[in-house]
Scaffold this motif. Sequence first.
Motif, PDB file in Angstrom:
ATOM      1  N   THR A  50       0.844  -1.196   0.000  1.00  0.00           N
ATOM      2  CA  THR A  50       0.000   0.000   0.000  1.00  0.00           C
ATOM      3  C   THR A  50       0.874   1.239   0.000  1.00  0.00           C
ATOM      4  O   THR A  50       1.804   1.356   0.814  1.00  0.00           O
ATOM      5  CB  THR A  50      -0.912   0.009   1.242  1.00  0.00           C
ATOM      6  N   ASP A  51       0.598   2.178  -0.909  1.00  0.00           N
ATOM      7  CA  ASP A  51       1.369   3.426  -0.953  1.00  0.00           C
ATOM      8  C   ASP A  51       1.195   4.216   0.339  1.00  0.00           C
ATOM      9  O   ASP A  51       0.079   4.336   0.863  1.00  0.00           O
ATOM     10  CB  ASP A  51       0.911   4.301  -2.120  1.00  0.00           C
ATOM     11  N   ILE A  52       2.284   4.779   0.842  1.00  0.00           N
ATOM     12  CA  ILE A  52       2.226   5.689   1.981  1.00  0.00           C
ATOM     13  C   ILE A  52       2.098   7.102   1.417  1.00  0.00           C
ATOM     14  O   ILE A  52       3.005   7.582   0.739  1.00  0.00           O
ATOM     15  CB  ILE A  52       3.471   5.558   2.861  1.00  0.00           C
ATOM     16  N   PRO A  53       0.983   7.776   1.657  1.00  0.00           N
ATOM     17  CA  PRO A  53       0.739   9.068   0.995  1.00  0.00           C
ATOM     18  C   PRO A  53       1.762  10.143   1.375  1.00  0.00           C
ATOM     19  O   PRO A  53       2.278  10.167   2.500  1.00  0.00           O
ATOM     20  CB  PRO A  53      -0.660   9.454   1.490  1.00  0.00           C
ATOM     21  N   GLN A  85      12.563  11.243   2.815  1.00  0.00           N
ATOM     22  CA  GLN A  85      11.576  11.580   3.846  1.00  0.00           C
ATOM     23  C   GLN A  85      10.233  12.003   3.254  1.00  0.00           C
ATOM     24  O   GLN A  85       9.201  11.819   3.894  1.00  0.00           O
ATOM     25  CB  GLN A  85      12.126  12.689   4.748  1.00  0.00           C
ATOM     26  N   CYS A  86      10.254  12.544   2.050  1.00  0.00           N
ATOM     27  CA  CYS A  86       9.019  13.016   1.422  1.00  0.00           C
ATOM     28  C   CYS A  86       8.873  12.514  -0.012  1.00  0.00           C
ATOM     29  O   CYS A  86       8.189  13.134  -0.834  1.00  0.00           O
ATOM     30  CB  CYS A  86       8.973  14.542   1.449  1.00  0.00           C
ATOM     31  N   ILE A  87       9.494  11.384  -0.332  1.00  0.00           N
ATOM     32  CA  ILE A  87       9.419  10.832  -1.678  1.00  0.00           C
ATOM     33  C   ILE A  87       8.183   9.940  -1.804  1.00  0.00           C
ATOM     34  O   ILE A  87       7.964   9.062  -0.971  1.00  0.00           O
ATOM     35  CB  ILE A  87      10.694  10.032  -2.015  1.00  0.00           C
ATOM     36  N   PRO A  88       7.365  10.149  -2.826  1.00  0.00           N
ATOM     37  CA  PRO A  88       6.169   9.303  -3.000  1.00  0.00           C
ATOM     38  C   PRO A  88       6.503   7.845  -3.337  1.00  0.00           C
ATOM     39  O   PRO A  88       7.612   7.530  -3.776  1.00  0.00           O
ATOM     40  CB  PRO A  88       5.443   9.974  -4.173  1.00  0.00           C
ATOM     41  N   PHE A  89       5.512   7.003  -3.108  1.00  0.00           N
ATOM     42  CA  PHE A  89       5.464   5.605  -3.543  1.00  0.00           C
ATOM     43  C   PHE A  89       6.331   4.652  -2.728  1.00  0.00           C
ATOM     44  O   PHE A  89       6.657   3.559  -3.197  1.00  0.00           O
ATOM     45  CB  PHE A  89       5.790   5.467  -5.041  1.00  0.00           C
ATOM     46  N   SER A  90       6.699   5.036  -1.503  1.00  0.00           N
ATOM     47  CA  SER A  90       7.142   4.007  -0.562  1.00  0.00           C
ATOM     48  C   SER A  90       5.909   3.211  -0.161  1.00  0.00           C
ATOM     49  O   SER A  90       4.781   3.722  -0.201  1.00  0.00           O
ATOM     50  CB  SER A  90       7.791   4.640   0.670  1.00  0.00           C
ATOM     51  N   LYS A  91       6.113   1.946   0.246  1.00  0.00           N
ATOM     52  CA  LYS A  91       4.962   1.072   0.473  1.00  0.00           C
ATOM     53  C   LYS A  91       5.103   0.273   1.770  1.00  0.00           C
ATOM     54  O   LYS A  91       6.212   0.055   2.259  1.00  0.00           O
ATOM     55  CB  LYS A  91       4.793   0.116  -0.715  1.00  0.00           C
ATOM     56  N   ILE A  92       3.952  -0.156   2.276  1.00  0.00           N
ATOM     57  CA  ILE A  92       3.885  -0.969   3.489  1.00  0.00           C
ATOM     58  C   ILE A  92       3.087  -2.230   3.185  1.00  0.00           C
ATOM     59  O   ILE A  92       2.110  -2.187   2.426  1.00  0.00           O
ATOM     60  CB  ILE A  92       3.252  -0.175   4.657  1.00  0.00           C
ATOM     61  N   ALA A 104       6.383  -5.250   6.571  1.00  0.00           N
ATOM     62  CA  ALA A 104       7.443  -4.966   5.605  1.00  0.00           C
ATOM     63  C   ALA A 104       7.295  -3.536   5.094  1.00  0.00           C
ATOM     64  O   ALA A 104       6.204  -3.116   4.712  1.00  0.00           O
ATOM     65  CB  ALA A 104       7.389  -5.951   4.444  1.00  0.00           C
ATOM     66  N   TYR A 105       8.401  -2.807   5.093  1.00  0.00           N
ATOM     67  CA  TYR A 105       8.432  -1.422   4.628  1.00  0.00           C
ATOM     68  C   TYR A 105       9.399  -1.337   3.457  1.00  0.00           C
ATOM     69  O   TYR A 105      10.582  -1.682   3.590  1.00  0.00           O
ATOM     70  CB  TYR A 105       8.885  -0.522   5.778  1.00  0.00           C
ATOM     71  N   CYS A 106       8.907  -0.895   2.305  1.00  0.00           N
ATOM     72  CA  CYS A 106       9.711  -0.760   1.095  1.00  0.00           C
ATOM     73  C   CYS A 106       9.868   0.730   0.803  1.00  0.00           C
ATOM     74  O   CYS A 106       8.896   1.400   0.431  1.00  0.00           O
ATOM     75  CB  CYS A 106       9.041  -1.477  -0.068  1.00  0.00           C
ATOM     76  N   ARG A 107      11.053   1.226   0.932  1.00  0.00           N
ATOM     77  CA  ARG A 107      11.302   2.674   0.926  1.00  0.00           C
ATOM     78  C   ARG A 107      11.902   3.139  -0.394  1.00  0.00           C
ATOM     79  O   ARG A 107      12.780   2.481  -0.968  1.00  0.00           O
ATOM     80  CB  ARG A 107      12.245   3.031   2.077  1.00  0.00           C
ATOM     81  N   ARG A 108      11.422   4.302  -0.835  1.00  0.00           N
ATOM     82  CA  ARG A 108      11.987   4.976  -2.000  1.00  0.00           C
ATOM     83  C   ARG A 108      12.719   6.225  -1.531  1.00  0.00           C
ATOM     84  O   ARG A 108      12.152   7.054  -0.807  1.00  0.00           O
ATOM     85  CB  ARG A 108      10.868   5.366  -2.969  1.00  0.00           C
ATOM     86  N   ASP A 109      13.977   6.361  -1.940  1.00  0.00           N
ATOM     87  CA  ASP A 109      14.746   7.564  -1.629  1.00  0.00           C
ATOM     88  C   ASP A 109      14.864   8.500  -2.822  1.00  0.00           C
ATOM     89  O   ASP A 109      15.286   9.648  -2.663  1.00  0.00           O
ATOM     90  CB  ASP A 109      16.153   7.193  -1.139  1.00  0.00           C
ATOM     91  N   VAL A 110      14.564   8.006  -4.013  1.00  0.00           N
ATOM     92  CA  VAL A 110      14.555   8.840  -5.218  1.00  0.00           C
ATOM     93  C   VAL A 110      13.227   8.616  -5.930  1.00  0.00           C
ATOM     94  O   VAL A 110      12.567   7.593  -5.744  1.00  0.00           O
ATOM     95  CB  VAL A 110      15.738   8.516  -6.160  1.00  0.00           C
ATOM     96  N   LEU A 111      12.824   9.584  -6.725  1.00  0.00           N
ATOM     97  CA  LEU A 111      11.528   9.535  -7.398  1.00  0.00           C
ATOM     98  C   LEU A 111      11.540   8.501  -8.522  1.00  0.00           C
ATOM     99  O   LEU A 111      12.406   8.505  -9.387  1.00  0.00           O
ATOM    100  CB  LEU A 111      11.186  10.913  -7.955  1.00  0.00           C
ATOM    101  N   ARG A 112      10.564   7.596  -8.465  1.00  0.00           N
ATOM    102  CA  ARG A 112      10.367   6.588  -9.508  1.00  0.00           C
ATOM    103  C   ARG A 112       8.872   6.462  -9.773  1.00  0.00           C
ATOM    104  O   ARG A 112       8.050   6.936  -8.996  1.00  0.00           O
ATOM    105  CB  ARG A 112      10.920   5.228  -9.068  1.00  0.00           C
ATOM    106  N   ASP A 113       8.520   5.763 -10.835  1.00  0.00           N
ATOM    107  CA  ASP A 113       7.120   5.456 -11.088  1.00  0.00           C
ATOM    108  C   ASP A 113       6.586   4.571  -9.966  1.00  0.00           C
ATOM    109  O   ASP A 113       7.333   3.821  -9.323  1.00  0.00           O
ATOM    110  CB  ASP A 113       6.953   4.758 -12.433  1.00  0.00           C
TER     111      ASP A 113
END
Length: 340
Positions: A50-53, A85-92, A104-113
């Motif tokens: 699920t995307d973290i808004p 810290q404020c990059i979209p589309f990290s997920k839980i 499970a936490y899947c983190r994005r540090d750079v902007l991706r689709d």
Amino acid sequence: MSLRIRLFALWFLFAVPLAAATHEQTLLEYADQCAREIGAIPPFNCNDGTDIPITVDGKPPGPHESPALCDKPSLLSPLSAAEGQCIPFSKILNLSRGNTQISAYCRRDVLRDDKDSHYDLVVVVLHHAGNGKTCWFASKPPPAKSQAEMPASSGIVATRVPPPNERRPPSGQPSAVEFWATPASVAASTAANPTCVKCHDAGPFIFSPYIGQVWDKVPTDPWGKYSSIGQAFSSYHLMTMSTPGNTCIGCHRIGSEASCTAFLGLSTGKQKAPGNDRLANSYPLDHWMPTDNASSQAQWDTANVASVNALLACCKDAAHKDPNCTFTPMPSSSNIRSLH
């Protein structure tokens, strides 16, 4: 038997246990212990999460925007600015079954689709709601990329995250030892990058405005037994704090590690989180405890300021001599004692 043989036999009897005691637990040994005592982690696809808004002034950023500040930044690094810290589309993802709780936490540090296969960090908290045993897993850092390579193409492919105790992955997929960091590296702690246990000092799962947006996807066990297993985490002995009539301990415990250095201040408007924008630094977003806060700031102060200050005073009571402060070892067995 000659004296030399006797001495060798005596040396061997003492040397073998010593070697065993100093052996660093490998990833697979640790993962086997965790699966045996808590439960197995299945393979999973981060893109199923699920995307973290992310919002800025209440609105999501544009499709190609990667804001540095936002309304509810990630607090994975609670005291210092960090990428993502404020990059979209990290997920839980909640992979729990029965008493085996798996977040499970899947983190994005750079902007991706949104459905890009690459992530920059994968973290799993494995906890048993019955016996309280907990394990921590984090992916290895992404491989270094040259400046000529696009940041979005770097990172970790996380469309099949391997179970940490998997020996033989499917063809073309990374093995557990290739994907996951060793328990010793996960347990290592510095002032700038505290270990999982120091931040998760009151329980295995932490609420923040960021993760609170998807809190229904996170398993919780705020009052259950809680202890980290594995050789690398054996030195951590957590304590909880309380004071008479304290309003802050009605819903969960208060720890004495990062709760003192970060979360008490961040959740009550006394500290500003790195990544906060204007809205995040104003009431009520900067007062996110209790989670159902619907009062005015004056009402909040009347109900809670004295309790917050009492706990902060306990944080300074390193010798545990303040009669108003009760320090209790984290409940991991039936034998619980308090220190005043």
